[in-house]
Design a protein around this motif. Structure first.
Motif, PDB file in Angstrom:
ATOM      1  N   LEU A  52    -107.303  32.519 -39.119  1.00  0.00           N
ATOM      2  CA  LEU A  52    -107.387  34.437 -39.745  1.00  0.00           C
ATOM      3  C   LEU A  52    -107.643  34.676 -37.836  1.00  0.00           C
ATOM      4  O   LEU A  52    -108.091  35.873 -37.020  1.00  0.00           O
ATOM      5  CB  LEU A  52    -109.278  34.348 -39.390  1.00  0.00           C
ATOM      6  N   LEU A  53    -108.216  33.427 -36.769  1.00  0.00           N
ATOM      7  CA  LEU A  53    -108.322  33.914 -35.352  1.00  0.00           C
ATOM      8  C   LEU A  53    -107.097  34.213 -35.212  1.00  0.00           C
ATOM      9  O   LEU A  53    -106.782  34.717 -34.363  1.00  0.00           O
ATOM     10  CB  LEU A  53    -108.882  32.862 -34.446  1.00  0.00           C
ATOM     11  N   GLY A  54    -106.158  33.110 -35.669  1.00  0.00           N
ATOM     12  CA  GLY A  54    -104.387  33.525 -35.207  1.00  0.00           C
ATOM     13  C   GLY A  54    -103.907  34.758 -35.608  1.00  0.00           C
ATOM     14  O   GLY A  54    -103.233  35.641 -34.707  1.00  0.00           O
ATOM     15  N   THR A  55    -105.012  35.548 -36.514  1.00  0.00           N
ATOM     16  CA  THR A  55    -104.842  37.508 -37.097  1.00  0.00           C
ATOM     17  C   THR A  55    -105.236  38.538 -35.926  1.00  0.00           C
ATOM     18  O   THR A  55    -104.819  39.657 -35.745  1.00  0.00           O
ATOM     19  CB  THR A  55    -104.926  37.248 -38.195  1.00  0.00           C
ATOM     20  N   GLY A  56    -106.162  37.259 -34.801  1.00  0.00           N
ATOM     21  CA  GLY A  56    -106.628  38.395 -33.655  1.00  0.00           C
ATOM     22  C   GLY A  56    -107.776  39.004 -34.322  1.00  0.00           C
ATOM     23  O   GLY A  56    -108.961  39.781 -33.533  1.00  0.00           O
ATOM     24  N   VAL A  57    -108.393  38.271 -35.470  1.00  0.00           N
ATOM     25  CA  VAL A  57    -109.986  38.298 -36.189  1.00  0.00           C
ATOM     26  C   VAL A  57    -111.158  37.704 -34.823  1.00  0.00           C
ATOM     27  O   VAL A  57    -111.084  36.806 -34.730  1.00  0.00           O
ATOM     28  CB  VAL A  57    -110.235  37.676 -37.465  1.00  0.00           C
ATOM     29  N   THR A  58    -111.669  38.328 -34.478  1.00  0.00           N
ATOM     30  CA  THR A  58    -113.157  37.872 -34.431  1.00  0.00           C
ATOM     31  C   THR A  58    -113.936  37.518 -34.532  1.00  0.00           C
ATOM     32  O   THR A  58    -114.253  36.816 -35.945  1.00  0.00           O
ATOM     33  CB  THR A  58    -114.291  39.201 -33.462  1.00  0.00           C
ATOM     34  N   ASP A  59    -114.312  36.374 -33.525  1.00  0.00           N
ATOM     35  CA  ASP A  59    -115.819  34.914 -34.026  1.00  0.00           C
ATOM     36  C   ASP A  59    -116.556  35.419 -35.573  1.00  0.00           C
ATOM     37  O   ASP A  59    -116.761  35.320 -36.430  1.00  0.00           O
ATOM     38  CB  ASP A  59    -115.841  35.064 -33.011  1.00  0.00           C
ATOM     39  N   ASP A  60    -117.126  36.785 -35.221  1.00  0.00           N
ATOM     40  CA  ASP A  60    -118.476  37.374 -36.024  1.00  0.00           C
ATOM     41  C   ASP A  60    -117.578  37.949 -37.105  1.00  0.00           C
ATOM     42  O   ASP A  60    -117.876  37.716 -38.528  1.00  0.00           O
ATOM     43  CB  ASP A  60    -118.478  38.665 -35.953  1.00  0.00           C
ATOM     44  N   ALA A  61    -116.004  39.047 -37.130  1.00  0.00           N
ATOM     45  CA  ALA A  61    -115.626  38.982 -38.181  1.00  0.00           C
ATOM     46  C   ALA A  61    -115.385  37.602 -39.215  1.00  0.00           C
ATOM     47  O   ALA A  61    -114.899  37.752 -40.956  1.00  0.00           O
ATOM     48  CB  ALA A  61    -113.851  39.684 -38.535  1.00  0.00           C
ATOM     49  N   ALA A  62    -114.374  36.633 -38.594  1.00  0.00           N
ATOM     50  CA  ALA A  62    -113.898  35.624 -39.429  1.00  0.00           C
ATOM     51  C   ALA A  62    -115.143  34.509 -40.392  1.00  0.00           C
ATOM     52  O   ALA A  62    -115.059  34.296 -40.895  1.00  0.00           O
ATOM     53  CB  ALA A  62    -113.054  34.599 -38.219  1.00  0.00           C
ATOM     54  N   GLY A  78    -104.526  27.445 -29.970  1.00  0.00           N
ATOM     55  CA  GLY A  78    -103.286  28.027 -30.312  1.00  0.00           C
ATOM     56  C   GLY A  78    -102.055  27.675 -31.047  1.00  0.00           C
ATOM     57  O   GLY A  78    -101.383  27.447 -31.818  1.00  0.00           O
ATOM     58  N   ILE A  79    -101.579  27.929 -29.191  1.00  0.00           N
ATOM     59  CA  ILE A  79     -99.999  26.917 -28.816  1.00  0.00           C
ATOM     60  C   ILE A  79     -99.883  25.928 -29.787  1.00  0.00           C
ATOM     61  O   ILE A  79     -99.283  25.705 -30.113  1.00  0.00           O
ATOM     62  CB  ILE A  79     -99.692  27.118 -27.238  1.00  0.00           C
ATOM     63  N   GLN A 118     -97.810  23.673 -33.043  1.00  0.00           N
ATOM     64  CA  GLN A 118     -97.182  22.520 -32.240  1.00  0.00           C
ATOM     65  C   GLN A 118     -97.690  21.679 -33.167  1.00  0.00           C
ATOM     66  O   GLN A 118     -95.942  20.898 -33.305  1.00  0.00           O
ATOM     67  CB  GLN A 118     -97.056  22.774 -31.266  1.00  0.00           C
ATOM     68  N   HIS A 119     -98.035  21.719 -33.904  1.00  0.00           N
ATOM     69  CA  HIS A 119     -99.101  20.705 -34.626  1.00  0.00           C
ATOM     70  C   HIS A 119     -98.373  21.294 -36.239  1.00  0.00           C
ATOM     71  O   HIS A 119     -98.882  20.158 -36.821  1.00  0.00           O
ATOM     72  CB  HIS A 119    -100.081  20.458 -34.611  1.00  0.00           C
ATOM     73  N   GLY A 120     -97.998  22.314 -35.914  1.00  0.00           N
ATOM     74  CA  GLY A 120     -97.983  23.166 -37.636  1.00  0.00           C
ATOM     75  C   GLY A 120     -99.377  23.060 -39.015  1.00  0.00           C
ATOM     76  O   GLY A 120     -99.266  23.723 -40.022  1.00  0.00           O
ATOM     77  N   TRP A 121    -100.731  23.422 -37.381  1.00  0.00           N
ATOM     78  CA  TRP A 121    -101.407  24.299 -38.572  1.00  0.00           C
ATOM     79  C   TRP A 121    -101.431  25.153 -38.761  1.00  0.00           C
ATOM     80  O   TRP A 121    -102.595  25.540 -39.323  1.00  0.00           O
ATOM     81  CB  TRP A 121    -102.497  23.471 -37.619  1.00  0.00           C
ATOM     82  N   LEU A 122    -100.573  25.653 -38.178  1.00  0.00           N
ATOM     83  CA  LEU A 122    -100.888  27.715 -38.145  1.00  0.00           C
ATOM     84  C   LEU A 122     -99.592  27.876 -39.033  1.00  0.00           C
ATOM     85  O   LEU A 122     -98.408  27.603 -39.023  1.00  0.00           O
ATOM     86  CB  LEU A 122    -101.055  28.341 -37.358  1.00  0.00           C
TER      87      LEU A 122
END
Length: 87
Positions: free
Chosen positions: A37-47, A78-79, A83-87
């Motif tokens: 969710l945060l990777g798509t630009g969603v705010t903390d509140d929205a997530a 995020g980077i 790199q770890h394949g978590w996203l």
């Protein structure tokens, strides 16, 4: 191109070997969803609303993820998560 090659080389594993950085390794299902969710630009509140948790809990989850990734910012986290394949 050199940087791309270096990144691929550093994260590669031998053919047939199990990958030490399994995407599910060390992440709860909530943390995985939160990263997406945060990777798509969603705010903390929205997530938090989408996950049914408070914005404060979102912050705690992110602090935990950042600590595990040894990241000093969310951007760096995020980077490293990618790199770890978590996203």
């Amino acid at each position: 191109m050199t940087d791309l090659f270096e990144q691929a080389w550093n994260t590669a594993v031998p053919l047939g070997a199990t990958q030490p950085n399994d995407p599910a390794n060390g992440l709860t299902p909530t943390e995985r969803q939160l990263l997406r969710l945060l990777g798509t630009g969603v705010t903390d509140d929205a997530a938090g609303q989408r996950l049914g948790i408070s914005a404060r809990t979102v912050g705690r989850h992110m602090a935990s993820i950042m600590e595990r990734l040894n990241a000093s910012s969310r951007f760096e986290a995020g980077i490293k998560a990618a790199q770890h394949g978590w996203l």
